[in-house]
Design a protein around this motif. Sequence first.
Motif, short mmCIF file in Angstrom:
data_model
loop_
_atom_site.label_atom_id
_atom_site.label_comp_id
_atom_site.label_asym_id
_atom_site.label_seq_id
_atom_site.Cartn_x
_atom_site.Cartn_y
_atom_site.Cartn_z
N GLN A 33 67.66 37.21 127.86
CA GLN A 33 66.32 36.82 127.45
C GLN A 33 65.58 38.02 126.85
OE1 GLN A 33 64.62 33.86 127.61
NE2 GLN A 33 66.43 32.75 128.35
N VAL A 34 64.80 37.72 125.83
CA VAL A 34 63.96 38.74 125.18
C VAL A 34 62.53 38.23 125.18
CG1 VAL A 34 63.47 39.98 123.06
CG2 VAL A 34 65.86 39.56 123.74
N GLN A 35 61.62 39.10 125.51
CA GLN A 35 60.20 38.78 125.44
C GLN A 35 59.58 39.56 124.28
OE1 GLN A 35 61.53 39.91 128.62
NE2 GLN A 35 62.16 37.79 128.77
N LEU A 36 58.70 38.88 123.54
CA LEU A 36 58.06 39.49 122.37
C LEU A 36 56.55 39.37 122.52
CD1 LEU A 36 60.36 37.85 119.68
CD2 LEU A 36 60.50 40.21 120.53
N VAL A 37 55.85 40.49 122.33
CA VAL A 37 54.40 40.50 122.44
C VAL A 37 53.82 41.07 121.15
CG1 VAL A 37 52.40 41.38 123.68
CG2 VAL A 37 54.50 40.79 124.94
N GLU A 38 53.00 40.25 120.50
CA GLU A 38 52.42 40.62 119.21
C GLU A 38 51.00 41.13 119.37
OE1 GLU A 38 54.53 36.62 117.47
OE2 GLU A 38 52.80 36.72 118.79
N SER A 39 50.58 41.90 118.38
CA SER A 39 49.17 42.32 118.32
C SER A 39 48.84 42.63 116.87
CB SER A 39 48.93 43.54 119.21
OG SER A 39 49.73 44.62 118.80
N GLY A 40 47.54 42.65 116.57
CA GLY A 40 47.10 43.14 115.27
C GLY A 40 46.56 42.11 114.30
N GLY A 41 46.53 40.85 114.67
CA GLY A 41 45.97 39.87 113.75
C GLY A 41 44.47 39.98 113.66
N GLY A 42 43.86 39.15 112.81
CA GLY A 42 42.41 39.17 112.70
C GLY A 42 41.94 38.60 111.39
N LEU A 43 40.67 38.88 111.09
CA LEU A 43 40.02 38.39 109.88
C LEU A 43 39.81 39.56 108.93
CD1 LEU A 43 38.37 36.24 108.29
CD2 LEU A 43 36.38 36.93 109.67
N VAL A 44 40.16 39.35 107.68
CA VAL A 44 40.02 40.41 106.68
C VAL A 44 39.66 39.77 105.35
CG1 VAL A 44 42.46 40.38 106.03
CG2 VAL A 44 41.13 42.48 105.75
N GLN A 45 38.97 40.52 104.52
CA GLN A 45 38.64 40.02 103.19
C GLN A 45 39.84 40.16 102.25
OE1 GLN A 45 35.08 42.11 101.89
NE2 GLN A 45 33.80 40.44 102.64
N ALA A 46 39.86 39.34 101.24
CA ALA A 46 40.92 39.42 100.23
C ALA A 46 40.97 40.83 99.66
CB ALA A 46 40.67 38.40 99.13
N GLY A 47 42.20 41.32 99.50
CA GLY A 47 42.40 42.69 99.03
C GLY A 47 42.52 43.70 100.14
N GLY A 48 42.21 43.28 101.35
CA GLY A 48 42.26 44.18 102.50
C GLY A 48 43.64 44.31 103.09
N SER A 49 43.70 45.02 104.22
CA SER A 49 44.98 45.29 104.88
C SER A 49 44.89 45.01 106.37
CB SER A 49 45.37 46.76 104.68
OG SER A 49 45.54 47.07 103.33
N LEU A 50 46.04 44.66 106.94
CA LEU A 50 46.20 44.52 108.38
C LEU A 50 47.59 45.01 108.74
CD1 LEU A 50 44.82 40.94 109.23
CD2 LEU A 50 43.85 43.12 109.99
N ARG A 51 47.76 45.45 109.98
CA ARG A 51 49.08 45.80 110.48
C ARG A 51 49.34 45.03 111.76
NH1 ARG A 51 52.07 51.38 112.41
NH2 ARG A 51 50.81 51.09 114.29
N LEU A 52 50.46 44.31 111.76
CA LEU A 52 50.90 43.59 112.95
C LEU A 52 51.97 44.41 113.67
CD1 LEU A 52 51.34 39.98 111.49
CD2 LEU A 52 49.28 41.07 112.39
N SER A 53 51.95 44.31 114.98
CA SER A 53 52.97 44.97 115.80
C SER A 53 53.62 43.94 116.71
CB SER A 53 52.34 46.06 116.67
OG SER A 53 51.71 47.05 115.90
N CYS A 54 54.87 44.18 117.03
CA CYS A 54 55.58 43.29 117.95
C CYS A 54 56.50 44.14 118.82
CB CYS A 54 56.39 42.26 117.19
SG CYS A 54 57.39 41.19 118.25
N ALA A 55 56.25 44.11 120.13
CA ALA A 55 57.06 44.88 121.07
C ALA A 55 58.01 43.95 121.81
CB ALA A 55 56.15 45.60 122.06
N ALA A 56 59.26 44.36 121.88
CA ALA A 56 60.29 43.58 122.56
C ALA A 56 60.62 44.19 123.91
CB ALA A 56 61.54 43.51 121.70
#
Length: 118
Positions: free
Chosen positions: A1-24
């Motif tokens: 079994q593998v567990q995955l936990v994400e972070s980093g989503g949200g609201l951003v304006q067009a042209g902007g940036s976000l970074r998502l992370s996922c730890a296993a």
Amino acid sequence: QVQLVESGGGLVQAGGSLRLSCAASGSIFSINAMGWYRQAPGKQRELVARISRSTGRTNYADSVKGRFTISRDNAKNTVYLQMNSLKPEDTAVYYCHCEITWGNPTYWGQGTQVTVSS
């Protein structure tokens, strides 16, 4: 079994940036690749990007090439998705996944919402 936990989503304006992370965690040794799918309302879940845990080989959806970059840190058992030049059509729930064999998602994270406003 593998567990995955994400972070980093949200609201951003067009042209902007976000970074998502996922730890296993769990049976890390069994993971061949990790990456991200996304699902927008009323649409099917689609691959965004994947990366091989051993070779670093990557695979991107045509719609994100040149804007998104997937990377990994094996010491932290974590994969990242850097999303630049975001567009409203990138709005979706993003799901981290891992693959025991390349191209076949086996385990999924809980999903994180990314919303891009115009």
